[in-house]
Design an enzyme around this catalytic site. Structure first.
Site, mmCIF file in Angstrom:
data_model
loop_
_atom_site.group_PDB
_atom_site.id
_atom_site.type_symbol
_atom_site.label_atom_id
_atom_site.label_comp_id
_atom_site.label_asym_id
_atom_site.label_seq_id
_atom_site.Cartn_x
_atom_site.Cartn_y
_atom_site.Cartn_z
ATOM 1 C CG ASP A 4 -14.921 -8.489 -9.993
ATOM 2 O OD1 ASP A 4 -15.014 -9.856 -9.574
ATOM 3 O OD2 ASP A 4 -14.497 -7.928 -10.462
ATOM 4 C CD GLU A 5 -12.596 -5.493 -4.117
ATOM 5 O OE1 GLU A 5 -13.664 -4.735 -3.864
ATOM 6 O OE2 GLU A 5 -12.992 -6.771 -3.552
ATOM 7 C CE LYS A 50 -14.854 -9.559 -1.558
ATOM 8 N NZ LYS A 50 -13.962 -9.785 -2.862
ATOM 9 N N GLY A 53 -17.409 -14.791 -7.153
ATOM 10 C CA GLY A 53 -16.435 -16.598 -6.624
ATOM 11 C C GLY A 53 -14.662 -15.558 -6.441
ATOM 12 C CG HIS A 54 -13.123 -16.176 -2.962
ATOM 13 N ND1 HIS A 54 -13.939 -16.605 -2.801
ATOM 14 C CD2 HIS A 54 -12.730 -17.831 -2.599
ATOM 15 C CE1 HIS A 54 -14.761 -17.197 -1.620
ATOM 16 N NE2 HIS A 54 -13.774 -18.102 -2.345
ATOM 17 C CB THR A 89 -24.438 -12.733 -12.824
ATOM 18 O OG1 THR A 89 -25.791 -13.190 -11.766
ATOM 19 C CG2 THR A 89 -23.380 -12.331 -12.370
ATOM 20 C CD GLN A 107 -21.948 -9.991 -4.426
ATOM 21 O OE1 GLN A 107 -21.841 -9.758 -3.227
ATOM 22 N NE2 GLN A 107 -22.343 -10.406 -5.711
ATOM 23 C CB THR A 161 -25.187 -6.940 -4.831
ATOM 24 O OG1 THR A 161 -25.380 -9.106 -4.921
ATOM 25 C CG2 THR A 161 -24.657 -7.163 -3.258
ATOM 26 N N GLY A 203 -16.774 -15.105 -17.141
ATOM 27 C CA GLY A 203 -15.756 -14.713 -17.835
ATOM 28 C C GLY A 203 -16.154 -13.310 -18.461
ATOM 29 C CG LEU A 241 2.682 -3.238 -6.276
ATOM 30 C CD1 LEU A 241 1.474 -1.796 -6.190
ATOM 31 C CD2 LEU A 241 3.143 -3.019 -4.846
ATOM 32 C CB VAL A 279 3.695 -9.480 -5.515
ATOM 33 C CG1 VAL A 279 4.594 -8.230 -5.197
ATOM 34 C CG2 VAL A 279 4.792 -10.526 -5.173
ATOM 35 N N GLY A 280 1.369 -11.496 -7.284
ATOM 36 C CA GLY A 280 1.784 -12.596 -8.345
ATOM 37 C C GLY A 280 0.027 -13.072 -8.466
#
Length: 430
Positions: A13-14, A16, A40-41, A128, A223, A238, A303, A333, A416-417
């Site tokens: 969840d970084e 990527k 997911g991404h 999951t 992951q 995982t 979720g 950030l 930044v968003g």
């Protein structure tokens, strides 16, 4: 041209997908090398949200061939739904290529995942429940069905009957569940074969043709480092290898084909599910709640609320070493705006006073360590409109410099968003 790997340095969840999307502009192929639809991404392009589970994010560029490698496990119904969703949004999916050697997630994998988690009770792993682990287990046991089996109904049925002999026995006799019907599974899975057949390919040959032609190939995993089966916080991990080295086995390339590894780190840390988390902020903590709300820290697919905590430089340094990272990309950030002070964990301490500046290998130690923090000044202004590093508040630049120093690597990207264009790119990342 080099092969580049995008890898998460935390528990996933970084963000990527953001940098995969950015680097895909210069790539011919974008390859997913492990995981399934349990991760997911999300990409935001011109205000439109794309939540992807299996298809590589490079699909949004007309010039990119998105590749789902042999190391991925596929639930064919989910993949078809995702392809159809992209088509409805005007995205051409005809270029998507799917390895015939990728393993299939079967209905019994999902059922076993659900009942096993219930059986474990308070010791559950926090999966999951989508069948990922059982699918990888069958792959290792050499009883799995693969994507290529969808193209031969006779072989598919023979393998399915053999698998169901054991799976239905476990489901009925151990867990008191109803047996699964082979005819129904065949109708569903083989019914999807015509939709998937145009995408099925020898992806290893495709990759090496591109590399030999000097084309840029980008590899993305699901992951992240600390969910890696071998190097993560086992057993709360995982069932595959998200680390950069996993790209070699999961896509079919050699180590010398990879020359750039971008480690992605969120400006703080989150994780989903159970397992140790040294810098976790306790339930009800004001800062933790604010990080979750400002960062929208809820799973793309599930979720589920993510567990929040301060940045852990001990784990970051270890991830940099495990992945041979060449640079860092720092995400979210902007979520740290508004705090008077920020903390970064620089070491661990145990009850007996021992100090660790590396991640202890023994799980009993890791579960009990206390974080030693360095406190940095925060900033009050919002930074979501910043486009250049020099326009960031001095405190934000100081924070990034501290991350560079503790990780021993340059930061080359900063988000930044949530939108694609809210990415600050340093000149050295070009």
């Amino acid at each position: 041209m080099p092969g580049t790997v995008i890898v998460g340095t935390q528990w996933g969840d970084e963000g990527k997908g953001r940098f995969t999307d950015y680097l895909a502009k210069e790539s011919s192929l974008v390859v997913r090398y492990q995981g399934g639809h349990n991760a997911g991404h999300t990409l935001v392009v011109d205000g439109e949200v794309f939540a992807l589970q299996l298809v590589p994010s490079g699909v949004l560029y007309d010039h990119v061939t998105p590749v789902i490698g042999n190391g991925v496990v596929i639930e064919p119904g989910v993949l078809v739904e995702e392809l159809d969703m992209l088509e409805r949004k005007g995205v051409d999916t005809s270029r998507v290529r799917l390895s015939g050697n990728a393993h299939l997630i079967m209905p019994y994998h999902q059922e076993l995942d659900r009942v096993t988690e219930r059986f474990l009770g308070k010791n559950r792993l926090g999966t999951t429940k989508r069948g990922i682990g059982p699918a990888y287990a069958d792959k290792a046991l050499r009883v799995g069905l693969r994507v290529q089996d969808l193209l031969d109904p006779k072989i598919f049925r023979e393998k399915l009957d053999l698998a169901l002999r054991e799976k239905n026995g476990v489901l009925t006799k151990v867990y008191n569940r109803l047996p699964l019907d082979a005819d129904e599974i065949c109708r569903t899975y083989l019914g999807l074969a015509p939709r998937l057949e145009p995408h099925i390919a020898d992806t290893v040959h495709l990759l090496h043709e591109a590399l030999e032609a000097g084309q840029h190939v980008l590899f993305e995993g699901a992951q992240a480092t600390y969910l890696d089966l071998d190097h993560g916080t086992y057993p709360f991990v995982t069932s595959s290898n998200p680390i950069a080295g996993g790209a070699c086995t999961g896509a079919g390339v050699g180590p010398r084909d990879i020359t750039r590894v971008v480690g992605v780190a969120k400006a703080y840390v989150t994780r989903v599910g159970s397992g140790p988390f040294p810098t976790e902020l306790p339930d009800g903590d004001r800062v933790g709640n604010e990080l979750v709300e400002r960062g929208a820290e809820f799973g793309t697919n599930t979720g589920r609320r993510r567990r929040p905590g301060w940045l852990d430089a001990v784990m970051l340094r270890h991830a940099v070493a495990l992945n041979s990272c060449t640079e860092l990309a720092v995400t979210k950030l902007d979520v740290l705006s508004g705090f008077d002070e920020l903390k970064v964990c620089v070491a661990y301490e145990t009850e007996d006073g021992s100090r660790y500046e590396h991640v202890p290998y023994h799980q009993s130690v890791l579960h009990k360590v206390r974080p030693i923090y360095e406190t940095l000044p925060g900033w009050r202004v919002e930074i979501d409109g910043v486009q250049r590093m020099g326009d960031l508040p001095a405190e934000a630049r100081q924070y990034l410099q501290f991350v560079e120093h503790t990780a021993g690597l340059p930061v080359t990207f900063v988000s930044v968003g949530p939108s694609r264009d809210q990415t600050v790119v340093l000149p050295r990342a070009a």
